[in-house]
Design a protein around this motif. Structure first.
Motif, PDB file in Angstrom:
ATOM      1  N   GLY A  66     105.553 116.171 117.713  1.00  0.00           N
ATOM      2  CA  GLY A  66     104.137 115.839 117.876  1.00  0.00           C
ATOM      3  C   GLY A  66     103.838 114.374 117.609  1.00  0.00           C
ATOM      4  N   ALA A  67     104.453 113.805 116.563  1.00  0.00           N
ATOM      5  CA  ALA A  67     104.174 112.403 116.226  1.00  0.00           C
ATOM      6  C   ALA A  67     104.656 111.485 117.338  1.00  0.00           C
ATOM      7  CB  ALA A  67     104.848 112.052 114.902  1.00  0.00           C
ATOM      8  N   THR A  95     111.088 110.412 114.265  1.00  0.00           N
ATOM      9  CA  THR A  95     111.811 111.615 113.841  1.00  0.00           C
ATOM     10  C   THR A  95     111.519 111.823 112.358  1.00  0.00           C
ATOM     11  OG1 THR A  95     113.847 110.590 113.010  1.00  0.00           O
ATOM     12  CG2 THR A  95     113.719 110.983 115.391  1.00  0.00           C
ATOM     13  N   GLY A 100     105.226 103.178 107.638  1.00  0.00           N
ATOM     14  CA  GLY A 100     104.424 104.351 107.987  1.00  0.00           C
ATOM     15  C   GLY A 100     103.191 104.527 107.120  1.00  0.00           C
TER      16      GLY A 100
HETATM   17  P1  NDP Z   1     108.509 117.312 114.348  1.00  0.00           P
HETATM   18  O1  NDP Z   1     109.161 118.300 113.435  1.00  0.00           O
HETATM   19  O2  NDP Z   1     107.569 117.792 115.403  1.00  0.00           O
HETATM   20  O3  NDP Z   1     109.669 116.455 115.104  1.00  0.00           O
HETATM   21  C1  NDP Z   1     110.812 116.044 114.415  1.00  0.00           C
HETATM   22  C2  NDP Z   1     111.672 115.138 115.321  1.00  0.00           C
HETATM   23  O4  NDP Z   1     112.789 114.707 114.544  1.00  0.00           O
HETATM   24  C3  NDP Z   1     112.226 115.824 116.567  1.00  0.00           C
HETATM   25  O5  NDP Z   1     112.267 114.895 117.623  1.00  0.00           O
HETATM   26  C4  NDP Z   1     113.645 116.200 116.122  1.00  0.00           C
HETATM   27  O6  NDP Z   1     114.579 116.266 117.184  1.00  0.00           O
HETATM   28  C5  NDP Z   1     114.012 115.033 115.244  1.00  0.00           C
HETATM   29  N1  NDP Z   1     115.058 115.413 114.306  1.00  0.00           N
HETATM   30  C6  NDP Z   1     114.941 116.239 113.241  1.00  0.00           C
HETATM   31  N2  NDP Z   1     116.128 116.367 112.626  1.00  0.00           N
HETATM   32  C7  NDP Z   1     117.019 115.622 113.340  1.00  0.00           C
HETATM   33  C8  NDP Z   1     118.408 115.338 113.211  1.00  0.00           C
HETATM   34  N3  NDP Z   1     119.141 115.878 112.205  1.00  0.00           N
HETATM   35  N4  NDP Z   1     118.981 114.496 114.099  1.00  0.00           N
HETATM   36  C9  NDP Z   1     118.269 113.951 115.102  1.00  0.00           C
HETATM   37  N5  NDP Z   1     116.949 114.191 115.292  1.00  0.00           N
HETATM   38  C10 NDP Z   1     116.336 115.002 114.409  1.00  0.00           C
HETATM   39  O7  NDP Z   1     107.807 116.256 113.390  1.00  0.00           O
HETATM   40  P2  NDP Z   1     106.543 115.328 113.686  1.00  0.00           P
HETATM   41  O8  NDP Z   1     106.664 114.793 115.054  1.00  0.00           O
HETATM   42  O9  NDP Z   1     105.308 116.020 113.338  1.00  0.00           O
HETATM   43  O10 NDP Z   1     106.751 114.165 112.586  1.00  0.00           O
HETATM   44  C11 NDP Z   1     107.845 113.263 112.651  1.00  0.00           C
HETATM   45  C12 NDP Z   1     107.816 112.320 111.454  1.00  0.00           C
HETATM   46  O11 NDP Z   1     106.683 111.446 111.534  1.00  0.00           O
HETATM   47  C13 NDP Z   1     107.703 113.039 110.110  1.00  0.00           C
HETATM   48  O12 NDP Z   1     108.553 112.395 109.174  1.00  0.00           O
HETATM   49  C14 NDP Z   1     106.244 112.849 109.730  1.00  0.00           C
HETATM   50  O13 NDP Z   1     106.054 112.863 108.326  1.00  0.00           O
HETATM   51  C15 NDP Z   1     105.981 111.460 110.301  1.00  0.00           C
HETATM   52  N6  NDP Z   1     104.562 111.203 110.550  1.00  0.00           N
HETATM   53  C16 NDP Z   1     103.990 110.121 109.940  1.00  0.00           C
HETATM   54  C17 NDP Z   1     102.659 109.807 110.169  1.00  0.00           C
HETATM   55  C18 NDP Z   1     102.069 108.616 109.509  1.00  0.00           C
HETATM   56  O14 NDP Z   1     100.838 108.451 109.531  1.00  0.00           O
HETATM   57  N7  NDP Z   1     102.855 107.730 108.942  1.00  0.00           N
HETATM   58  C19 NDP Z   1     101.817 110.623 111.065  1.00  0.00           C
HETATM   59  C20 NDP Z   1     102.514 111.732 111.677  1.00  0.00           C
HETATM   60  C21 NDP Z   1     103.843 111.996 111.406  1.00  0.00           C
HETATM   61  P3  NDP Z   1     114.793 117.629 118.040  1.00  0.00           P
HETATM   62  O15 NDP Z   1     113.693 117.654 119.062  1.00  0.00           O
HETATM   63  O16 NDP Z   1     116.141 117.483 118.636  1.00  0.00           O
HETATM   64  O17 NDP Z   1     114.687 118.779 117.056  1.00  0.00           O
END
Ligand code: NDP
Length: 287
Positions: A140-141, A200, A249
């Protein structure tokens, strides 16, 4: 700074998520309310996952003025709203719900605004329209970041993700300027980029590290990490060590909260409140 007493006229807003107890939003919004002398309060709600829709329906009419929405409810929040901003629709998710007195629910997504503002504040020389951007991740992010970068004029956004099909789904949803890359293709995506944004969950304290070489990025490319625990992630350390501008962030988190506050309480946060110092103190306290 002390907040005015809660009265029968106190306006209530809040953040809904699960988990939500470590959210920094109540600290920011309540400091802004106190600073502005507004008779309002901002609280955290953790509805059970299967009761979020009922919770939101119950707020129609404005018993609560508005909600920020965080994991895992952002997509559902958009679906529950009667109207949504272009950015919320493009992101496929809402982080703001406003409850109008006529019963309607308005959805917005200010995460992308927060991202662009963080870049503007911490990397003032950066122009989103000047070069392709790379977004790591396809959750989503990431989708919100891609939508915001396109809206800001990015000529191309390259989405790099472990599961390539999810990057392709973002490209299919958001148009021809979005290109999908698998994780092993990342160096090709980095070529000629003006910005690299980690969306991520890798690099989060206590989680899996993001062990990413950035040598293939142009030397002047901006590097941003949405992860803010720790504040200086390994990725941002590598950026700084190589002389590239680094954007954290936490600034994004603070900047997305500002338009939310205005939507709930009718005016921008008071500039004299040092939101970043408050957030940093809260993060230190939680460490
Ligand atoms: P999601 O769970 O929807 O997405 C996670 C992403 O990380 C996916 O693309 C996933 O890949 C990838 N990922 C997870 N584990 C691995 C791994 N071991 N190796 C490679 N890729 C990996 O999370 P969100 O999109 O909601 O959030 C992402 C980050 O952004 C979080 O840390 C969140 O806290 C941060 N965030 C920060 C904000 C801010 O204001 N600073 C606002 C919103 C979010 P795959 O698709 O292959 O599973």
């Amino acid at each position: 700074m002390s907040r005015p007493a809660i009265t029968g006229a106190t306006v209530v807003a809040g953040v809904a998520g699960a988990p939500v107890r470590h959210s920094l939003s109540p600290i920011l919004h309540n400091a802004w309310l106190a600073g502005a002398g507004i008779d309002g309060v901002y609280v955290a709600f953790a509805p059970p996952a299967d009761r979020f829709a009922a919770f939101v329906e119950g707020l129609r009419g404005g018993a609560v003025r508005g909600l920020n929405v965080t994991l895992p409810f952002k997509e559902e929040a958009l679906a529950l709203a009667d109207e949504a901003s272009d950015l919320a629709r493009a992101a496929g998710a809402a982080n703001v719900l406003v409850f109008e007195t006529d019963g309607r629910i308005r959805a917005d997504n200010t995460d992308g605004f927060g991202l662009l503002q963080a870049l503007a504040v911490q990397a003032p020389g950066f122009s989103p329209a000047a070069a392709p951007a790379v977004v790591l991740g396809a959750g989503g992010a990431a989708r919100g970041a891609v939508a915001a970068l396109l809206a800001a004029g990015a000529p191309e956004v390259r989405v790099v993700n472990r599961t390539r099909a999810r990057a392709e789904a973002i490209a299919a949803a958001l148009g021809l300027k979005v290109r999908a890359f698998g994780w092993e293709e990342r160096d090709a995506a980095f070529g000629g980029a003006g910005a690299l944004i980690n969306a991520t969950s890798l690099g989060l304290a206590g989680g899996q590290p993001l062990d990413l070489a950035i040598d293939a990025l142009p030397p002047a490319a901006v590097v941003m990490d949405m992860v803010y625990k720790p504040l200086r992630t390994d990725l941002l350390g590598r950026a700084a060590a190589s002389g590239r501008p680094a954007v954290d962030g936490l600034e994004m988190l603070i900047r997305q909260a500002m338009p939310s506050f205005e939507a709930f309480f009718g005016r921008p946060p008071p500039a004299e409140v040092d939101a970043r110092a408050l957030a940093l103190a809260a993060l230190r306290g939680a460490a």
